[in-house]
Design a protein around this motif. Structure first.
Motif, PDB file in Angstrom:
ATOM      1  N   SER A 236      10.518 -28.565 -27.708  1.00  0.00           N
ATOM      2  CA  SER A 236      11.459 -27.577 -27.751  1.00  0.00           C
ATOM      3  C   SER A 236      10.028 -26.329 -27.439  1.00  0.00           C
ATOM      4  O   SER A 236      10.501 -25.042 -25.553  1.00  0.00           O
ATOM      5  CB  SER A 236      11.400 -26.358 -29.079  1.00  0.00           C
ATOM      6  OG  SER A 236      10.134 -26.579 -30.022  1.00  0.00           O
ATOM      7  N   TYR A 237       8.779 -26.528 -26.686  1.00  0.00           N
ATOM      8  CA  TYR A 237       7.683 -25.459 -26.379  1.00  0.00           C
ATOM      9  C   TYR A 237       8.121 -26.077 -24.893  1.00  0.00           C
ATOM     10  O   TYR A 237       7.611 -25.398 -24.059  1.00  0.00           O
ATOM     11  CB  TYR A 237       6.459 -26.172 -26.625  1.00  0.00           C
ATOM     12  CG  TYR A 237       5.609 -25.330 -26.105  1.00  0.00           C
ATOM     13  CD1 TYR A 237       5.232 -24.235 -26.010  1.00  0.00           C
ATOM     14  CD2 TYR A 237       4.104 -26.282 -25.668  1.00  0.00           C
ATOM     15  CE1 TYR A 237       3.713 -23.802 -25.311  1.00  0.00           C
ATOM     16  CE2 TYR A 237       3.637 -25.609 -24.654  1.00  0.00           C
ATOM     17  CZ  TYR A 237       3.217 -24.321 -24.546  1.00  0.00           C
ATOM     18  OH  TYR A 237       2.497 -23.965 -24.058  1.00  0.00           O
TER      19      TYR A 237
ATOM     20  N   SER B 211      10.690 -20.457 -29.945  1.00  0.00           N
ATOM     21  CA  SER B 211      10.958 -20.996 -28.755  1.00  0.00           C
ATOM     22  C   SER B 211      11.992 -20.689 -28.650  1.00  0.00           C
ATOM     23  O   SER B 211      12.751 -20.106 -27.169  1.00  0.00           O
ATOM     24  CB  SER B 211      10.920 -22.680 -28.515  1.00  0.00           C
ATOM     25  OG  SER B 211       9.082 -22.473 -28.850  1.00  0.00           O
ATOM     26  N   TYR B 212      12.993 -20.835 -29.031  1.00  0.00           N
ATOM     27  CA  TYR B 212      14.692 -20.270 -29.198  1.00  0.00           C
ATOM     28  C   TYR B 212      15.133 -19.159 -28.782  1.00  0.00           C
ATOM     29  O   TYR B 212      15.781 -19.354 -28.122  1.00  0.00           O
ATOM     30  CB  TYR B 212      15.540 -21.687 -29.874  1.00  0.00           C
ATOM     31  CG  TYR B 212      15.657 -23.070 -29.198  1.00  0.00           C
ATOM     32  CD1 TYR B 212      17.149 -23.188 -28.707  1.00  0.00           C
ATOM     33  CD2 TYR B 212      15.355 -23.668 -29.864  1.00  0.00           C
ATOM     34  CE1 TYR B 212      16.924 -24.272 -28.207  1.00  0.00           C
ATOM     35  CE2 TYR B 212      15.201 -24.914 -29.518  1.00  0.00           C
ATOM     36  CZ  TYR B 212      16.362 -25.595 -28.392  1.00  0.00           C
ATOM     37  OH  TYR B 212      16.176 -26.858 -27.791  1.00  0.00           O
ATOM     38  N   MET B 213      14.129 -18.838 -29.764  1.00  0.00           N
ATOM     39  CA  MET B 213      14.793 -17.134 -29.696  1.00  0.00           C
ATOM     40  C   MET B 213      14.482 -16.697 -27.995  1.00  0.00           C
ATOM     41  O   MET B 213      15.417 -15.755 -27.207  1.00  0.00           O
ATOM     42  CB  MET B 213      13.077 -16.146 -30.803  1.00  0.00           C
ATOM     43  CG  MET B 213      13.819 -16.200 -31.938  1.00  0.00           C
ATOM     44  SD  MET B 213      13.291 -15.133 -33.635  1.00  0.00           S
ATOM     45  CE  MET B 213      12.891 -13.618 -32.654  1.00  0.00           C
ATOM     46  N   TYR B 214      13.145 -17.128 -27.695  1.00  0.00           N
ATOM     47  CA  TYR B 214      12.616 -16.711 -25.926  1.00  0.00           C
ATOM     48  C   TYR B 214      13.588 -17.186 -25.049  1.00  0.00           C
ATOM     49  O   TYR B 214      14.305 -16.480 -24.096  1.00  0.00           O
ATOM     50  CB  TYR B 214      11.501 -17.598 -25.906  1.00  0.00           C
ATOM     51  CG  TYR B 214      10.525 -15.827 -26.309  1.00  0.00           C
ATOM     52  CD1 TYR B 214      10.283 -15.143 -25.248  1.00  0.00           C
ATOM     53  CD2 TYR B 214       9.672 -15.954 -27.569  1.00  0.00           C
ATOM     54  CE1 TYR B 214       9.604 -14.115 -25.931  1.00  0.00           C
ATOM     55  CE2 TYR B 214       8.979 -14.782 -27.821  1.00  0.00           C
ATOM     56  CZ  TYR B 214       8.412 -14.416 -26.729  1.00  0.00           C
ATOM     57  OH  TYR B 214       7.567 -13.121 -26.983  1.00  0.00           O
ATOM     58  N   LEU B 215      14.111 -18.500 -25.393  1.00  0.00           N
ATOM     59  CA  LEU B 215      15.704 -19.429 -24.581  1.00  0.00           C
ATOM     60  C   LEU B 215      16.180 -18.316 -24.732  1.00  0.00           C
ATOM     61  O   LEU B 215      17.014 -18.334 -23.289  1.00  0.00           O
ATOM     62  CB  LEU B 215      15.077 -20.847 -25.246  1.00  0.00           C
ATOM     63  CG  LEU B 215      14.544 -21.894 -25.162  1.00  0.00           C
ATOM     64  CD1 LEU B 215      14.290 -23.167 -25.734  1.00  0.00           C
ATOM     65  CD2 LEU B 215      14.138 -22.005 -23.192  1.00  0.00           C
ATOM     66  N   VAL B 216      17.111 -17.588 -25.712  1.00  0.00           N
ATOM     67  CA  VAL B 216      18.142 -17.443 -25.855  1.00  0.00           C
ATOM     68  C   VAL B 216      18.104 -15.802 -25.077  1.00  0.00           C
ATOM     69  O   VAL B 216      19.494 -15.949 -23.574  1.00  0.00           O
ATOM     70  CB  VAL B 216      19.013 -17.509 -27.309  1.00  0.00           C
ATOM     71  CG1 VAL B 216      19.781 -16.411 -27.465  1.00  0.00           C
ATOM     72  CG2 VAL B 216      19.289 -18.494 -27.634  1.00  0.00           C
TER      73      VAL B 216
ATOM     74  N   HIS C 297      18.435 -31.265 -26.646  1.00  0.00           N
ATOM     75  CA  HIS C 297      17.434 -31.386 -27.886  1.00  0.00           C
ATOM     76  C   HIS C 297      17.800 -30.389 -29.232  1.00  0.00           C
ATOM     77  O   HIS C 297      17.587 -31.054 -30.402  1.00  0.00           O
ATOM     78  CB  HIS C 297      16.112 -30.449 -27.196  1.00  0.00           C
ATOM     79  CG  HIS C 297      15.240 -29.595 -27.955  1.00  0.00           C
ATOM     80  ND1 HIS C 297      14.616 -28.804 -29.139  1.00  0.00           N
ATOM     81  CD2 HIS C 297      14.091 -31.010 -28.482  1.00  0.00           C
ATOM     82  CE1 HIS C 297      13.964 -28.293 -29.252  1.00  0.00           C
ATOM     83  NE2 HIS C 297      13.582 -29.866 -29.319  1.00  0.00           N
ATOM     84  N   LEU C 298      18.916 -29.361 -29.603  1.00  0.00           N
ATOM     85  CA  LEU C 298      19.152 -29.042 -30.656  1.00  0.00           C
ATOM     86  C   LEU C 298      20.238 -29.583 -31.150  1.00  0.00           C
ATOM     87  O   LEU C 298      19.367 -29.732 -32.593  1.00  0.00           O
ATOM     88  CB  LEU C 298      19.856 -27.112 -30.144  1.00  0.00           C
ATOM     89  CG  LEU C 298      20.382 -26.453 -30.783  1.00  0.00           C
ATOM     90  CD1 LEU C 298      18.608 -26.018 -31.348  1.00  0.00           C
ATOM     91  CD2 LEU C 298      20.622 -25.117 -30.197  1.00  0.00           C
ATOM     92  N   THR C 299      20.788 -31.174 -30.623  1.00  0.00           N
ATOM     93  CA  THR C 299      21.704 -31.414 -31.686  1.00  0.00           C
ATOM     94  C   THR C 299      21.044 -32.625 -32.864  1.00  0.00           C
ATOM     95  O   THR C 299      21.008 -32.337 -33.327  1.00  0.00           O
ATOM     96  CB  THR C 299      22.750 -31.866 -30.430  1.00  0.00           C
ATOM     97  OG1 THR C 299      23.439 -31.412 -29.510  1.00  0.00           O
ATOM     98  CG2 THR C 299      23.838 -32.909 -31.277  1.00  0.00           C
TER      99      THR C 299
END
Length: 626
Positions: free
Chosen positions: A121-122, A219-224, A244-246
């Protein structure tokens, strides 16, 4: 108090009661589990090899994916082999040390998976949110450190947990699961034990992995946020982040579900449902991780399709180039005049081999007093003898009845596989028998500790697995060669003889390397036998009882081993250095001497020399006459 503790801490074997309700459909469960484990190994190994072989995939994301697959193989290997053995056995037990090792593997696998998913995720955050600085922050050195710590942290935590658990005194040996879990072992501890240190380490581990979870969320907050404003970033997100999320959600949901049930679940639900809850993360994640990435990541999917197309193309080319689909076995050309006599004597001899070996196998299987390591290994030796002779005699008998002595290309490779694996398995089993005799005579007090059911099963498994693996590689390499001749001047197929038929343009170096590695492995087997017998002779010199044991059990083993090794060595030396001018009948005898002597001498020597076996055979014959 010390006396009470000594009495309580006698537990050295734990009982896994999770399989008590599956005895009626054990065969179906064994077959489906074996298929599932093979599927896990195949899919994960395919993805690892795809990434390893293609330099275009040597990027951080794919290296982390490779690590995830390796970790999946590591974790499932900690569960499936033992589970498969339990399905074949009537007693579902595990040694205390084995239980601690399994608990270590299961815990470290789950935590390492989460660590690797956090690093992934990073990596996705840097690739999409900080693309200009990506290669600066995710260089080879930093990637190596991140992967290293992804395994080091869970391994360290679990090592501390296992050390603390091993100091506890247990008051129960019942584990109501299919496998060992550290916290379940802790719950078996006597009330007088202090389990506070165990709890502290568990809470620290939870804190560390809560931090991992926060890193993933961050990481996903910034990605979205980044992907909302760009079509290109949204495409990247769908291609790399969604797989990756799945994988992460599947893994976390299955692990959290198991942990929550272990701590708060009802004890009144059916055992089959408990079992499914316990192993769901070992079924779904190891299969879904490579499948999701293999189909979703464009580069990986394209490479897998590319390698499959290359394989098909190569197969088509080989079918077009290698017109040789049938080999001619020219070893029988000189014996047409006495074919009937040879057929009759060979058939009688093969029937004798089958009868004697089957008789010894049945004697050992039917009598519980012979269910000991030495006799079990003798049984394996006889089974291997039947396997090897069945690879030669039926085809040889058919050739004696036929005017054309031919064999198909695939049939030749199969026969070469059987002959090689039979010879090497025989030597492996004889090596284990030498080690068994060393323990029985030189270390009698430690015999059942070292030669328990699990260790014996593993030794026998590897006695067949190692030669089968080596020759599977050799046959695969040989099948890729283009052949320029179809004449095999022997009675049967041998891998090295097929290699010698290859066209000069072929590269046979890989085959030679595997042959030399195999020789090194079996030289080590020979050294193990020599080492065992040095200690055996030294021990038996000072005791009449040990000398009697040596004569009863070691002399038959030594006779069988020397017979087998001398015949095989003689055939190998002739194949490489023998003169080509000697008569074909003598060549034939040299090539099959190890197929004549060993399969019949092994059961005969043991049947007449080992007192227990001889007495049982005489007893069954006496019963049969009555």
């Amino acid at each position: 108090m010390n006396m009470i503790m000594d009495n309580v801490s006698l537990i050295t074997v734990l009982s896994l009661s999770g399989l008590n309700e599956v005895t009626n459909y054990r065969v179906v469960l064994f077959t489906s589990t074996l298929l599932c484990y093979c599927l896990i190994l195949t899919i994960n190994c395919a993805l690892i090899l795809t990434i390893f072989l293609d330099k275009n995939l040597h990027e951080p994301m794919y290296i982390l994916l490779c690590c995830l697959c390796i970790n999946g193989i590591y974790g499932t290997t900690g569960f499936y082999p033992k589970f498969l053995l339990d399905l074949l056995s009537s007693s579902h037990i595990i040694s205390y040390n084995g239980c601690l090792v399994q608990a270590f593997v299961m815990f470290s696998f789950a935590c390492s998976d989460l660590s690797i998913l956090s690093v992934m995720s990073y990596d996705r955050y840097l690739a999409i949110c900080r693309p200009l600085r990506y290669h600066r922050y995710m260089n080879k050195h930093r990637l190596s450190l991140l992967v290293f710590f992804s395994w080091l942290i869970p391994f360290s935590f679990m090592a501390v947990c296992i050390i603390l658990t091993s100091r506890l005194t247990l008051c129960s040996d019942k584990i109501q699961r299919l496998y060992c879990v550290n916290w379940v072992i802790v719950l078996l501890a006597c009330p007088s034990n202090n389990t506070t240190p165990n709890s502290i380490v568990v809470y620290l581990t939870i804190l560390v992995y809560v931090f991992h979870g926060l890193l993933i969320v961050w990481s996903y907050m910034y990605l979205v946020r980044t992907c909302r404003g760009s079509m290109e970033n949204r495409k990247k997100f769908m291609q790399t982040c969604v797989p990756h999320l799945t994988c992460m959600l599947i893994f976390l949901s299955t692990v959290v579900f198991d942990i929550m049930y272990m701590h708060f679940g009802s004890k009144n639900i059916a055992q089959s449902l408990k079992n499914f809850i316990a192993i769901v993360f070992l079924i779904i994640s190891p299969i879904m991780n490579p499948v999701i990435y293999g189909f979703k990541l464009t580069k990986v999917r394209n490479k897998i399709i590319f390698y499959l197309n290359v394989y098909r193309h190569m197969k088509m080319m080989m079918d077009n180039i290698s017109l040789i689909t049938v080999f001619s076995l020219s070893g029988l050309n000189e014996i047409t005049n006495y074919r009937v006599v040879l057929f009759s004597s060979t058939l009688l001899y093969y029937c004798l081999i089958l009868t004697i070996n089957c008789a010894l196998i049945l004697t050992i299987v039917l009598d519980k007093s012979l269910h000991e390591p030495m006799y079990f290994l003798l049984c394996c030796l006889c089974i291997n003898g039947l396997y090897g002779t069945t690879g030669f005699y039926p085809k040889f008998l058919l050739d004696l009845l036929s005017s054309s002595h031919i064999i198909s290309y695939n049939g030749c490779l199969m026969q070469a596989f059987v002959m090689f694996s039979f010879a090497c398995s025989d030597l492996s089993i004889l090596s284990v028998m030498a080690y068994d005799r060393y323990l029985a005579i030189c270390r009698p007090l430690h015999y059942y500790r070292f030669m328990n059911k699990l260790r014996l099963s593993l030794l026998v498994c590897f006695s067949w697995l190692i030669p089968f693996s080596f020759h599977a590689v050799l046959i695969t390499l040989t099948s890729r060669l283009t052949l320029c001749s179809a004449q095999i001047q022997r009675l049967y197929c041998v891998n090295w003889v097929i290699v010698l038929l290859a066209c000069p343009a072929n590269n046979t170096t890989p085959s030679s390397i595997v042959v030399y590695i195999t020789l090194l492995v079996y030289i080590f087997h020979g050294l193990l036998i020599i080492w065992s017998y040095i200690y055996l002779v030294r021990t038996c010199q000072g005791s009449m009882e040990n000398r009697k044991k040596f004569m009863q059990t070691c002399v038959p083993h030594l006779t069988c081993m020397l017979t087998f090794m001398s015949t095989v060595f003689f055939d190998i030396m002739y194949m490489h250095f023998g003169s080509k001018n000697i008569a074909q009948s003598l060549k034939n005898l040299i090539s099959i001497v190890f197929m004549i002597i060993s399969p019949i001498m092994n059961p005969l020597i043991y049947g007449f020399k080992l007192t227990k076996v001889r007495n049982k055979i005489l007893f069954y014959l006496h019963v049969y006459r009555k």
